[in-house]
Enzyme design. Structure first.
Site, PDB file in Angstrom:
ATOM      1  N   LYS A  92       0.783  -1.199   0.010  1.00  0.00           N
ATOM      2  CA  LYS A  92      -0.075   0.094   0.141  1.00  0.00           C
ATOM      3  C   LYS A  92       0.813   1.181   0.043  1.00  0.00           C
ATOM      4  O   LYS A  92       0.294   2.344   0.303  1.00  0.00           O
ATOM      5  CB  LYS A  92      -1.166   0.101   1.393  1.00  0.00           C
ATOM      6  N   ARG A 114      15.348  -9.643   4.428  1.00  0.00           N
ATOM      7  CA  ARG A 114      15.885  -9.857   3.082  1.00  0.00           C
ATOM      8  C   ARG A 114      14.974  -9.030   2.223  1.00  0.00           C
ATOM      9  O   ARG A 114      14.013  -8.744   2.269  1.00  0.00           O
ATOM     10  CB  ARG A 114      15.300 -11.359   2.877  1.00  0.00           C
ATOM     11  N   HIS A 144      25.099 -12.005   1.839  1.00  0.00           N
ATOM     12  CA  HIS A 144      24.208 -13.017   2.713  1.00  0.00           C
ATOM     13  C   HIS A 144      25.217 -13.705   3.688  1.00  0.00           C
ATOM     14  O   HIS A 144      25.717 -14.768   3.817  1.00  0.00           O
ATOM     15  CB  HIS A 144      23.941 -14.035   1.693  1.00  0.00           C
TER      16      HIS A 144
HETATM   17  N1  ASP Z   1      19.428 -19.008  -1.415  1.00  0.00           N
HETATM   18  C1  ASP Z   1      20.449 -18.193  -1.719  1.00  0.00           C
HETATM   19  C2  ASP Z   1      20.191 -16.536  -1.875  1.00  0.00           C
HETATM   20  O1  ASP Z   1      19.218 -16.326  -1.355  1.00  0.00           O
HETATM   21  C3  ASP Z   1      21.113 -18.509  -3.166  1.00  0.00           C
HETATM   22  C4  ASP Z   1      20.217 -18.488  -4.121  1.00  0.00           C
HETATM   23  O2  ASP Z   1      19.338 -17.795  -4.113  1.00  0.00           O
HETATM   24  O3  ASP Z   1      20.726 -18.812  -5.220  1.00  0.00           O
HETATM   25  O4  ASP Z   1      21.065 -15.924  -2.140  1.00  0.00           O
END
Ligand code: ASP
Length: 320
Positions: A92, A114, A144
């Site tokens: 929204k 994330r 990551h």
């Molecule tokens: N799961 C891992 C990431 O989130 C690797 C991928 O998506 O290829 O980066």
């Protein structure tokens, strides 16, 4: 004090592995190792985070990372909220920060974030109250950090050490936050040789992966490696995905049993998943005796427990 430490030098946020010392990385790995249990045994359960609340805010798809952060927080006794960002007010137009401030008012102490956009975890970390911690669960193609830790832990378990090993990271390195975090962890932990192996279009920029040998030929890059870390082709981050023909890629860069024989006989194979079987890796390798891929998943919970326990140690009432 850096952007992820407190004034006393303790870790408050985990946004990147870049800049963490060898001692800090090893302390996290040792702590994670203490949380590892064989399959079939009861997972550890402590009250270390009792009374604290962890919120998972994921705006990109995730299976292992989201579930393992949730299990890690629960096994440490925290309350957990999972926000389905697609369904939340963000669509929204409410900004990520407004969402974070709302949750902060609801007593969230740790945000696990994330996002596809670079800089989002750091922006949130710079904006939250002093008792709140932010953990990156994947930032665009930048980093990551918990994946880098679980990869290092998996190598340490399977090879008994990291120092002195030859590690080949193979595939779509240009778009991979996994490769960047693995590089930061393994270089600091004293790996002897780090190779990046990819077709020219998928190699990283020249100013990155300093000290790594670059290969555009898979077979040369695999020779005598102790660890082969395969990466997913990240079509969602490619501007011109039409250029990638999966069959041609497999012929040139797919890891088969035959090619794996070029590495050391006791080499291990890793992949962060999700895997494109038959594109970057053959099933016979992914499910074969040299595969450490399931260990990586198991170690993900232990690493995330270690990180949560470490950042929550001071400042928000938990004791470790
Ligand atoms: N799961 C891992 C990431 O989130 C690797 C991928 O998506 O290829 O980066």
């Amino acid at each position: 004090m850096t952007r992820q430490t407190r004034a006393d030098g303790s870790l408050r946020h985990l946004l990147t592995l870049e800049g963490l010392s060898r001692r800090e990385l090893e302390a996290l790995l040792d702590r994670a190792q203490a949380f590892v249990r064989p399959l079939g045994a009861r997972p550890p359960s402590t009250g270390l985070l009792a009374g604290l609340t962890v919120a998972n805010l994921f705006t990109e798809p995730s299976t292992r990372t989201r579930v393992s952060f949730e299990l890690a927080a629960k096994r440490l006794g925290a309350d957990v909220v999972n926000l389905e960002m697609q369904l939340s007010s963000r669509i929204k137009g409410e900004s990520m920060l407004d969402t974070v401030f709302t949750l902060e008012s609801l007593h969230v102490d740790v945000f696990v974030i994330r996002d596809a956009e670079a800089g989002v975890p750091a922006l949130v970390a710079a904006s939250v109250a002093p008792h709140v911690s932010v953990l990156s669960a994947g930032e665009g193609s930048v980093s990551h950090p918990t994946q880098g830790l679980l990869d290092a832990l998996t190598i340490r378990q399977r090879k008994g050490r990291i120092k002195g090993l030859a590690v080949a990271i193979v595939g779509d390195i240009r778009h991979s936050r996994v490769a960047r975090s693995a590089y930061h962890a393994l270089a600091t932990l004293g790996v002897a040789e780090l190779r990046v192996v990819a077709p020219p279009a998928l190699l990283p920029g020249d100013d990155e992966f300093r000290g790594c040998a670059r290969y555009t030929d898979l077979e040369a890059g695999l020779r005598d490696a102790d660890v082969v870390m395969m990466l997913r082709i990240q079509r969602e981050r490619m501007l011109d995905e039409a250029q990638l023909d999966p069959d041609a890629y497999f012929r040139a860069f797919g890891l088969t049993s035959e090619r794996l024989r070029l590495a050391k006989p006791d080499a291990i194979v890793m992949h962060p998943q999700p895997m494109n079987r038959g594109v970057e890796i053959a099933s016979e390798v992914a499910d074969g005796p040299q595969s450490a891929i399931r260990d990586q998943v198991r170690n993900g919970v232990a690493v995330r427990m270690a990180v949560l326990a470490t950042v929550a140690r001071a400042g928000n009432g938990a004791t470790a």
